[in-house]
Design a protein around this motif. Structure first.
Motif, short mmCIF file in Angstrom:
data_model
loop_
_atom_site.label_atom_id
_atom_site.label_comp_id
_atom_site.label_asym_id
_atom_site.label_seq_id
_atom_site.Cartn_x
_atom_site.Cartn_y
_atom_site.Cartn_z
N ASN A 7 1.01 -1.16 -0.03
CA ASN A 7 -0.03 0.08 -0.01
C ASN A 7 0.81 1.16 0.10
O ASN A 7 0.42 2.40 -0.74
N LYS A 8 1.99 1.33 0.80
CA LYS A 8 2.84 2.57 0.96
C LYS A 8 3.45 2.58 -0.37
O LYS A 8 3.54 3.80 -0.93
N ILE A 9 3.90 1.71 -1.03
CA ILE A 9 4.78 1.73 -2.37
C ILE A 9 3.82 2.23 -3.66
O ILE A 9 4.30 2.41 -4.65
N THR A 10 2.54 1.91 -3.36
CA THR A 10 1.70 2.23 -4.40
C THR A 10 0.94 3.43 -4.13
O THR A 10 -0.13 3.65 -4.58
N PHE A 11 1.31 4.16 -3.14
CA PHE A 11 0.93 5.61 -2.82
C PHE A 11 -0.71 5.39 -2.24
O PHE A 11 -1.43 6.28 -2.36
N GLY A 12 -0.91 4.29 -1.40
CA GLY A 12 -2.21 4.17 -0.89
C GLY A 12 -3.30 3.67 -2.04
O GLY A 12 -4.54 3.47 -1.51
N ARG A 13 -2.87 3.47 -3.08
CA ARG A 13 -4.05 2.89 -4.15
C ARG A 13 -4.68 1.61 -3.73
O ARG A 13 -5.84 1.69 -4.13
N ILE A 14 -4.02 0.75 -2.90
CA ILE A 14 -4.43 -0.56 -3.22
C ILE A 14 -5.70 -0.52 -2.06
O ILE A 14 -6.71 -1.15 -1.91
N HIS A 15 -5.50 0.51 -1.07
CA HIS A 15 -6.74 0.63 -0.17
C HIS A 15 -7.95 1.83 -0.49
O HIS A 15 -8.83 1.74 0.05
N LYS A 16 -7.26 2.59 -1.35
CA LYS A 16 -8.30 3.67 -1.55
C LYS A 16 -9.31 3.47 -2.65
O LYS A 16 -10.49 3.90 -2.67
N TYR A 17 -8.88 2.53 -3.61
CA TYR A 17 -9.75 2.29 -4.80
C TYR A 17 -10.32 0.68 -4.81
O TYR A 17 -9.78 -0.08 -4.45
N ASP A 18 -11.44 0.66 -5.74
CA ASP A 18 -11.92 -0.72 -5.86
C ASP A 18 -11.10 -0.85 -7.24
O ASP A 18 -11.30 -0.44 -8.28
N LEU A 19 -10.28 -1.98 -6.95
CA LEU A 19 -9.13 -2.37 -8.11
C LEU A 19 -9.75 -3.21 -9.06
O LEU A 19 -10.81 -3.99 -8.54
N ARG A 20 -9.30 -3.04 -10.36
CA ARG A 20 -9.95 -3.60 -11.34
C ARG A 20 -9.40 -5.24 -11.11
O ARG A 20 -8.33 -5.37 -10.37
N PRO A 21 -9.88 -6.19 -11.57
CA PRO A 21 -9.72 -7.78 -11.31
C PRO A 21 -8.42 -8.11 -11.57
O PRO A 21 -7.57 -8.67 -10.91
N ASP A 22 -7.73 -7.40 -12.87
CA ASP A 22 -6.44 -7.76 -13.06
C ASP A 22 -5.38 -7.33 -12.04
O ASP A 22 -4.24 -7.78 -11.58
N ASP A 23 -5.60 -5.91 -11.75
CA ASP A 23 -4.71 -5.37 -10.64
C ASP A 23 -4.90 -5.94 -9.17
O ASP A 23 -3.93 -5.95 -8.60
N LEU A 24 -6.07 -6.41 -8.96
CA LEU A 24 -6.19 -6.94 -7.85
C LEU A 24 -5.62 -8.22 -7.60
O LEU A 24 -4.94 -8.51 -6.72
N LYS A 25 -5.32 -9.16 -8.79
CA LYS A 25 -4.77 -10.34 -8.83
C LYS A 25 -3.27 -10.02 -8.68
O LYS A 25 -2.50 -10.61 -7.88
N ALA A 26 -2.68 -8.93 -9.34
CA ALA A 26 -1.38 -8.51 -9.22
C ALA A 26 -1.02 -8.12 -7.86
O ALA A 26 0.12 -8.49 -7.23
N VAL A 27 -1.97 -7.53 -7.20
CA VAL A 27 -1.76 -7.04 -5.90
C VAL A 27 -1.52 -8.04 -5.12
O VAL A 27 -0.39 -8.22 -4.05
N LYS A 28 -2.31 -9.03 -5.16
CA LYS A 28 -2.48 -10.30 -4.15
C LYS A 28 -1.36 -11.16 -4.20
O LYS A 28 -0.50 -11.73 -3.41
N LEU A 29 -0.72 -11.14 -5.55
CA LEU A 29 0.51 -12.03 -5.88
C LEU A 29 1.78 -11.18 -5.28
O LEU A 29 2.42 -11.81 -4.86
N SER A 30 1.82 -9.91 -5.38
CA SER A 30 2.71 -9.19 -4.91
C SER A 30 2.84 -9.33 -3.31
O SER A 30 3.92 -9.17 -2.88
N ILE A 31 1.69 -9.23 -2.85
CA ILE A 31 1.80 -9.54 -1.24
C ILE A 31 2.21 -10.81 -0.91
O ILE A 31 3.11 -10.94 0.05
N CYS A 32 1.96 -11.89 -1.77
CA CYS A 32 2.46 -13.36 -1.55
C CYS A 32 4.13 -13.19 -1.60
O CYS A 32 4.79 -13.82 -0.94
N ALA A 33 4.48 -12.65 -2.70
CA ALA A 33 6.02 -12.58 -2.96
C ALA A 33 6.95 -11.74 -2.17
O ALA A 33 7.79 -12.19 -1.35
N THR A 34 6.30 -10.68 -1.52
CA THR A 34 6.72 -9.92 -0.64
C THR A 34 6.87 -10.57 0.68
O THR A 34 7.88 -10.52 1.48
N ALA A 35 5.86 -11.19 1.06
CA ALA A 35 5.63 -12.11 2.37
C ALA A 35 6.67 -12.90 2.41
O ALA A 35 7.35 -13.21 3.52
N GLU A 36 7.10 -13.89 1.32
CA GLU A 36 8.13 -14.73 1.11
C GLU A 36 9.58 -13.94 1.38
O GLU A 36 10.32 -14.53 2.11
#
Length: 123
Positions: free
Chosen positions: A37-66
């Motif tokens: 959320n910080k590196i996307t300037f708050g966008r992942i919590h501020k907007y209703d993401l398009r399905p493609d962007d939402l999946k990319a965000v979820k995958l990035s959360i997993c990769a970053t968690a690893e």
């Protein structure tokens, strides 16, 4: 603020993750989501993401968690040798940790406009 639902089932079945045990996943994913959320300037919590962007965000959360899990697991160890038992410790700070997290996230966020400060993300 709406949190992104990334659970252990998504991590293991969609992302195909095997690194993080279930007992540690929630803590690492929450830290990773806040970072994304910080590196996307708050966008992942501020907007209703398009399905493609939402999946990319979820995958990035997993990769970053690893990345976070591995960094925490091997904290401060640069190299290790079992033959003569030699361990080399690094003198790294938060900048190295942040760089590893950004590299993990950008694998999935690169094809979105979420990381582009100049892009308008109103939709």
């Amino acid at each position: 603020m709406a949190w992104i639902n990334v659970d252990y089932d998504f991590y293991t079945n969609t992302f195909k993750g095997t690194v993080i045990p279930e007992s540690a996943f929630d803590r690492k994913s929450v830290e990773s989501e806040a970072f994304i959320n910080k590196i996307t300037f708050g966008r992942i919590h501020k907007y209703d993401l398009r399905p493609d962007d939402l999946k990319a965000v979820k995958l990035s959360i997993c990769a970053t968690a690893e990345a976070v899990y591995n960094l925490d697991k091997h904290r401060d160890i640069k190299s290790e040798n079992n033959d003569g038992y030699s361990v080399t410790y690094v003198d790294s700070g938060e900048s190295s940790r942040r760089l590893r997290m950004i590299e993990a996230a950008d694998i999935y966020l690169a094809d979105t406009t979420l990381r582009n400060r100049m892009a308008s993300y109103d939709y």
